[in-house]
Design an enzyme around this catalytic site. Structure first.
Site, PDB file in Angstrom:
ATOM      1  N   SER A 126       0.816  -1.210   0.000  1.00  0.00           N
ATOM      2  CA  SER A 126       0.000   0.000   0.000  1.00  0.00           C
ATOM      3  C   SER A 126       0.850   1.260   0.000  1.00  0.00           C
ATOM      4  O   SER A 126       2.062   1.227   0.253  1.00  0.00           O
ATOM      5  CB  SER A 126      -0.946   0.029   1.206  1.00  0.00           C
ATOM      6  OG  SER A 126      -0.308   0.588   2.343  1.00  0.00           O
ATOM      7  N   VAL A 127       0.174   2.375  -0.225  1.00  0.00           N
ATOM      8  CA  VAL A 127       0.804   3.692  -0.194  1.00  0.00           C
ATOM      9  C   VAL A 127       1.383   4.003   1.182  1.00  0.00           C
ATOM     10  O   VAL A 127       2.317   4.802   1.316  1.00  0.00           O
ATOM     11  CB  VAL A 127      -0.222   4.770  -0.620  1.00  0.00           C
ATOM     12  CG1 VAL A 127      -1.309   4.949   0.429  1.00  0.00           C
ATOM     13  CG2 VAL A 127       0.444   6.109  -0.930  1.00  0.00           C
ATOM     14  N   LYS A 128       0.854   3.349   2.219  1.00  0.00           N
ATOM     15  CA  LYS A 128       1.293   3.630   3.587  1.00  0.00           C
ATOM     16  C   LYS A 128       2.678   3.067   3.907  1.00  0.00           C
ATOM     17  O   LYS A 128       3.271   3.430   4.926  1.00  0.00           O
ATOM     18  CB  LYS A 128       0.271   3.079   4.584  1.00  0.00           C
ATOM     19  CG  LYS A 128      -1.098   3.733   4.497  1.00  0.00           C
ATOM     20  CD  LYS A 128      -1.051   5.194   4.900  1.00  0.00           C
ATOM     21  CE  LYS A 128      -2.461   5.757   5.057  1.00  0.00           C
ATOM     22  NZ  LYS A 128      -2.457   7.138   5.556  1.00  0.00           N
ATOM     23  N   ASP A 129       3.196   2.198   3.045  1.00  0.00           N
ATOM     24  CA  ASP A 129       4.573   1.734   3.233  1.00  0.00           C
ATOM     25  C   ASP A 129       5.533   2.911   3.304  1.00  0.00           C
ATOM     26  O   ASP A 129       6.520   2.895   4.051  1.00  0.00           O
ATOM     27  CB  ASP A 129       5.009   0.853   2.058  1.00  0.00           C
ATOM     28  CG  ASP A 129       4.253  -0.449   1.954  1.00  0.00           C
ATOM     29  OD1 ASP A 129       3.496  -0.782   2.890  1.00  0.00           O
ATOM     30  OD2 ASP A 129       4.412  -1.137   0.932  1.00  0.00           O
TER      31      ASP A 129
END
Length: 367
Positions: A45-48
């Site tokens: 995800s983008v949250k990585d």
């Protein structure tokens, strides 16, 4: 150039920008519709990106002590997965507080990475002691060397996107030549992004407007039931309503979400059905196995373009939609199963059934 990476954190980000041509044709768009596909990052995800940035910054500042620190984070799941991945590599213990509505797959992924998971009531207000934020704060006070990196207020959240996500998008657009077959302004003319903490959209906007195209239009997508959109009148009709889509929208305004109209030009509200229909649209037409918040982002993009024919109908303009995560975390959710397994039979399915009902060559009927 291809090379051997030191660990999974080196595979965070650097995700592709992919043309969504079939979706564009279906909706009569002449502009270039481009998807930033974040589920191709190492943790999915983008949250990585923010997990990596927050951990590395805390290490540089001496806030994380190897062998002692316990990272505690309230999250919708994806930031937790990114943190659990980073901490597995770096050797920190992790506790994730997660609202009950978030998928079982997220909890399973977190536990597989070695994190402890504490579920909290979905209906608890953000400032309640029972909320995922309240429980994280309680644990942080009681657990020795406990630290909350705080994605809602950590400057490294938007900064990660200003320094990585935004520049990646800009470079991909700039480096792709304009041809007679694929006309391009070679700049990002508009970008659409869902808002949860708001770090993604705020950071990307700063990258766009500061270093690339000051006239780039940045559009925020907020689910019905959330209060993030501006003006607040957009939220009034559905404020407090429950919604199924995960990872975007809140009942409070995170500190890292810019409220400056110079950063986020417009807001669009979307509902669950629009989001999940858009997920199906991306899967069936573009082969992209995206999650619900990606559907929200696409649904918001299409709704916004209906109001901006000057952009939708202009060949060569580049409209980017950020697709935050993949379907991995939602495979058991009813909204997905109903669309994947319980849909109406297609003409091809009917044809298959007829063929299999015919007797085979030795006269024995197939069952």
């Amino acid at each position: 150039m291809p090379q051997i990476l030191n660990n999974a954190l080196d595979a965070v980000g650097n995700t592709p920008l992919i043309r969504l041509d079939k979706v564009a044709v279906l909706h009569g768009l002449k502009c270039n519709l481009l998807g930033k596909v974040e589920f191709m990052s190492a943790g999915g995800s983008v949250k990585d990106r923010i997990a990596k940035a927050m951990v590395e910054a805390a290490e540089k500042e001496g806030k994380l002590i190897p062998g002692k620190s316990v990272v505690i984070e309230p999250t919708s799941g994806n930031t937790g997965i990114g943190l659990a991945m980073a901490c597995a590599i770096k050797g920190y213990s992790v506790i994730i507080t997660l609202p009950n509505k978030m998928s079982l797959e997220k909890e399973a992924a977190l536990r597989a990475l070695g994190a402890e998971v504490v579920r909290t009531p979905t209906e608890a207000a953000w400032d309640s002691s029972e909320s995922h934020i309240g429980v994280a704060r309680k644990l942080q006070k009681e657990i020795p060397y406990g630290i909350i990196l705080d994605q809602y207020g950590n400057v490294n959240n938007p900064l990660a996107h200003e320094l990585t996500t935004g520049p990646e998008i800009i470079e991909a657009v700039r480096s792709t030549p304009s041809t007679s077959a694929r006309v391009s302004s070679q700049k990002v003319d508009a970008i659409v992004c869902g808002a949860g903490t708001g770090g993604t959209i705020s950071g990307i906007s700063r990258a766009m407007k500061k270093t690339h195209n000051k006239d780039c239009i940045v559009v925020g997508v907020d689910p019905e039931g959330s209060i993030l959109a501006i003006p607040s009148s957009l939220n009034t009709k559905t404020e407090g309503a429950a919604y199924v889509v995960e990872g975007i929208g809140y009942d409070f305004i995170p500190d890292v979400l810019s409220r400056n109209s110079a950063d986020i030009d417009e807001w669009i509200k979307t509902n669950d059905n629009e989001a999940f229909d858009a997920v199906q649209l991306l899967m069936r037409n573009e082969g992209l196995l995206v999650g619900g918040s990606s559907g929200s982002a696409l649904a918001g993009t299409l709704k916004w373009l209906e109001t901006r024919k000057d952009i939708a109908e202009k060949e060569g303009l580049n409209v980017v939609v950020v697709l935050p995560d993949g379907i991995r975390n939602y495979m058991s959710k009813e909204w997905f199963l109903s669309r994947a397994l319980h849909r109406e039979p297609t003409p091809l399915a009917h044809n298959i059934a007829k063929i299999l009902q015919k007797p085979n060559t030795n006269g024995v009927e197939r069952t």
